[in-house]
Scaffold this motif. Structure first.
Motif, PDB file in Angstrom:
ATOM      1  N   ARG A 191       0.806  -1.218   0.000  1.00 15.87           N
ATOM      2  CA  ARG A 191       0.000   0.000   0.000  1.00 15.87           C
ATOM      3  C   ARG A 191       0.842   1.272   0.000  1.00 15.87           C
ATOM      4  NH1 ARG A 191      -4.297  -2.318   4.322  1.00 15.87           N
ATOM      5  NH2 ARG A 191      -2.419  -3.495   4.838  1.00 15.87           N
ATOM      6  N   ASN A 195      -0.142   3.834  -2.921  1.00 20.00           N
ATOM      7  CA  ASN A 195      -0.654   5.180  -2.678  1.00 20.00           C
ATOM      8  C   ASN A 195       0.305   6.252  -3.158  1.00 20.00           C
ATOM      9  OD1 ASN A 195      -3.308   5.262  -0.894  1.00 20.00           O
ATOM     10  ND2 ASN A 195      -2.123   3.490  -0.223  1.00 20.00           N
ATOM     11  N   TYR A 199      -0.541   6.458  -6.829  1.00 20.64           N
ATOM     12  CA  TYR A 199      -1.864   7.028  -7.067  1.00 20.64           C
ATOM     13  C   TYR A 199      -1.923   8.525  -6.752  1.00 20.64           C
ATOM     14  CZ  TYR A 199      -4.016   2.474  -7.877  1.00 20.64           C
ATOM     15  OH  TYR A 199      -4.363   1.253  -8.403  1.00 20.64           O
ATOM     16  N   HIS A 213      -5.378  10.574  -6.813  1.00 26.35           N
ATOM     17  CA  HIS A 213      -6.282   9.570  -6.257  1.00 26.35           C
ATOM     18  C   HIS A 213      -5.838   9.303  -4.820  1.00 26.35           C
ATOM     19  CE1 HIS A 213      -8.975   6.318  -5.800  1.00 26.35           C
ATOM     20  NE2 HIS A 213      -8.132   5.339  -6.075  1.00 26.35           N
ATOM     21  N   PHE A 214      -6.596   9.859  -3.854  1.00 20.14           N
ATOM     22  CA  PHE A 214      -6.221   9.746  -2.443  1.00 20.14           C
ATOM     23  C   PHE A 214      -7.215   8.912  -1.640  1.00 20.14           C
ATOM     24  CE2 PHE A 214      -4.884  13.888  -4.135  1.00 20.14           C
ATOM     25  CZ  PHE A 214      -3.507  13.821  -3.939  1.00 20.14           C
ATOM     26  N   ASP A 215      -8.141   8.247  -2.304  1.00 24.99           N
ATOM     27  CA  ASP A 215      -9.214   7.544  -1.608  1.00 24.99           C
ATOM     28  C   ASP A 215      -8.726   6.372  -0.771  1.00 24.99           C
ATOM     29  OD1 ASP A 215     -10.803   9.323  -2.915  1.00 24.99           O
ATOM     30  OD2 ASP A 215     -11.546   7.910  -4.421  1.00 24.99           O
ATOM     31  N   LEU A 216      -7.572   5.811  -1.105  1.00 22.34           N
ATOM     32  CA  LEU A 216      -7.092   4.616  -0.403  1.00 22.34           C
ATOM     33  C   LEU A 216      -6.215   4.944   0.804  1.00 22.34           C
ATOM     34  CD1 LEU A 216      -6.192   2.325  -3.455  1.00 22.34           C
ATOM     35  CD2 LEU A 216      -8.263   2.315  -2.057  1.00 22.34           C
ATOM     36  N   ASP A 275      -5.758   5.744   4.374  1.00 23.58           N
ATOM     37  CA  ASP A 275      -6.507   5.651   5.623  1.00 23.58           C
ATOM     38  C   ASP A 275      -5.527   5.552   6.792  1.00 23.58           C
ATOM     39  OD1 ASP A 275      -5.487   3.120   5.331  1.00 23.58           O
ATOM     40  OD2 ASP A 275      -7.401   2.142   4.938  1.00 23.58           O
ATOM     41  N   GLU A 311      -9.951   6.600 -18.070  1.00 25.07           N
ATOM     42  CA  GLU A 311      -9.360   6.744 -16.731  1.00 25.07           C
ATOM     43  C   GLU A 311      -8.339   5.636 -16.473  1.00 25.07           C
ATOM     44  OE1 GLU A 311     -10.679   6.880 -12.001  1.00 25.07           O
ATOM     45  OE2 GLU A 311     -12.201   6.643 -13.578  1.00 25.07           O
TER      46      GLU A 311
END
Length: 368
Positions: A136, A140, A143, A148-151, A153, A246
């Motif tokens: 991860r 990340n 990304y 893309h920052f949705d992952l 956490d 995309e």
């Protein structure tokens, strides 16, 4: 006495004379890292020790094992760890870390064998950088360039915090080792008459740089092929997921990071990696600060090595236990990632050679 021995002796004498006539510059806060990094390892250990006790006593947010549903898929080594056992282990290890960190900065620490302090410190460094994080981190990081920052956490934030702690513990170990050898805390040298051959650094650093460039290309080439509409090394089912605009943009960015990384790696052995090129406007022909290159290259090496270690173990174990195999229909999915681990290691070696070659005379102690 032979001519070569005479030249070497005169060279050593020249360096010693330069060092004796050297006026050291005032040390900045960053230049005094060898003094405060031990306290930084102490602070990190105290904070994570408190978190360990919190998790052991039933507090929420334990970032491993039972609370990490994606752990197995992401190659986590801690996917089976429970909060009570894991929290207790973290608290105990960090308590030991507090004692070791204090021993590195306090006078009573000399009563503890140096080998024990260094062994624990380096074990913490390796564990926090290579064992705790998983895929991860690199996922990340890549990304982020696609916005893309949705992952991201708490589990990812915790891994970043552990990586930072690993670098702190590694630096603390180096600082402690230099201090006990009475070496310069900035450059690590002891004797001004002895130096590392820049020719040797150039030779083997060049080979590691070329190796890292070659190892970076397979993944980038495959991803750019997918972005261009070429199903290279994938089956039809996987290809369908990458045909959207995309999806192609993501593949282009992922491939670009690898190709771009390979190109930037050339700077470790080229003149434009030491002096800003002419197109850099007001920075043109100025010397590039050594840490401007070494810091990001070291971080990239660590991230790539972590991702490569976890994915390689997943792929190889899957092949061994028969879960899957690399075939003509799927080699593009898994094959290129097997190059990550040696890529990260070779990039780290090339970065170290770049640093050793460029460090020159220490501006704080005058040694070469």
């Amino acid at each position: 006495m032979g001519d070569s021995e005479k030249v070497m002796r005169e060279s050593r004498e020249d360096r010693a004379n330069m060092a004796s006539n050297f006026s050291p510059k005032p040390r900045s806060f960053l230049a005094r890292w060898h003094w405060w990094v031990g306290y930084a390892s102490l602070g990190w250990s105290i904070l994570y020790c408190l978190l360990g006790f919190y998790w052991a006593l039933g507090g929420g947010g334990f970032p491993f094992g039972e609370n990490d549903t994606r752990g197995d898929m992401m190659g986590s080594f801690l996917s089976n760890l429970s909060a009570d056992v894991g929290g207790t282990a973290i608290a105990i290890i960090c308590l030991v870390g507090i004692v070791v960190a204090l021993a590195m900065v306090q006078s009573w620490g000399r009563w503890i064998p140096k080998v024990l302090i260094l062994s624990f410190s380096m074990l913490m460094c390796v564990t926090l950088i290579l064992v705790v994080p998983d895929v991860r981190i690199v996922q990340n990081f890549a990304y982020m360039f696609a916005l893309h920052f949705d992952l991201i956490d708490w589990l990812v934030v915790n891994q970043v915090f552990c990586i930072i702690g690993g670098f702190i513990w590694g630096a603390a170990a180096v600082a402690y080792h230099l201090r006990t050898r009475e070496a310069c805390g900035n450059c690590g040298r002891i004797d001004a008459s002895k130096g590392t051959s820049s020719i040797s650094m150039t030779q083997w650093g060049k080979w590691f740089t070329y190796i890292s460039i070659i190892l970076a290309l397979p993944y980038g080439i495959v991803r750019w092929a997918w972005a261009a509409g070429i199903p290279l090394g994938v089956s039809g089912e996987v290809w369908v997921a990458n045909t959207s605009l995309e999806g192609k943009m993501v593949e282009f960015i992922l491939g670009g990071l690898h190709i771009g990384g390979a190109i930037l790696s050339l700077g470790l052995i080229q003149s434009w990696g030491e002096t800003f090129p002419r197109w850099c406007l007001f920075l043109a022909k100025k010397r590039i600060p050594i840490w401007f290159v070494v810091a990001p290259a070291t971080m990239a090496s660590a991230i790539i090595t972590v991702a490569g270690l976890k994915t390689s173990i997943q792929i190889i174990s899957g092949i061994v236990n028969g879960t899957f195999s690399i075939t003509i229909d799927n080699w593009g999915e898994f094959g290129p990632t097997l190059f990550w681990l040696p890529w990260g290691i070779s990039l780290g070696a090339a970065t170290f050679a770049y640093y050793m070659r460029r460090r020159g005379q220490c501006k704080y102690c005058g040694r070469h």
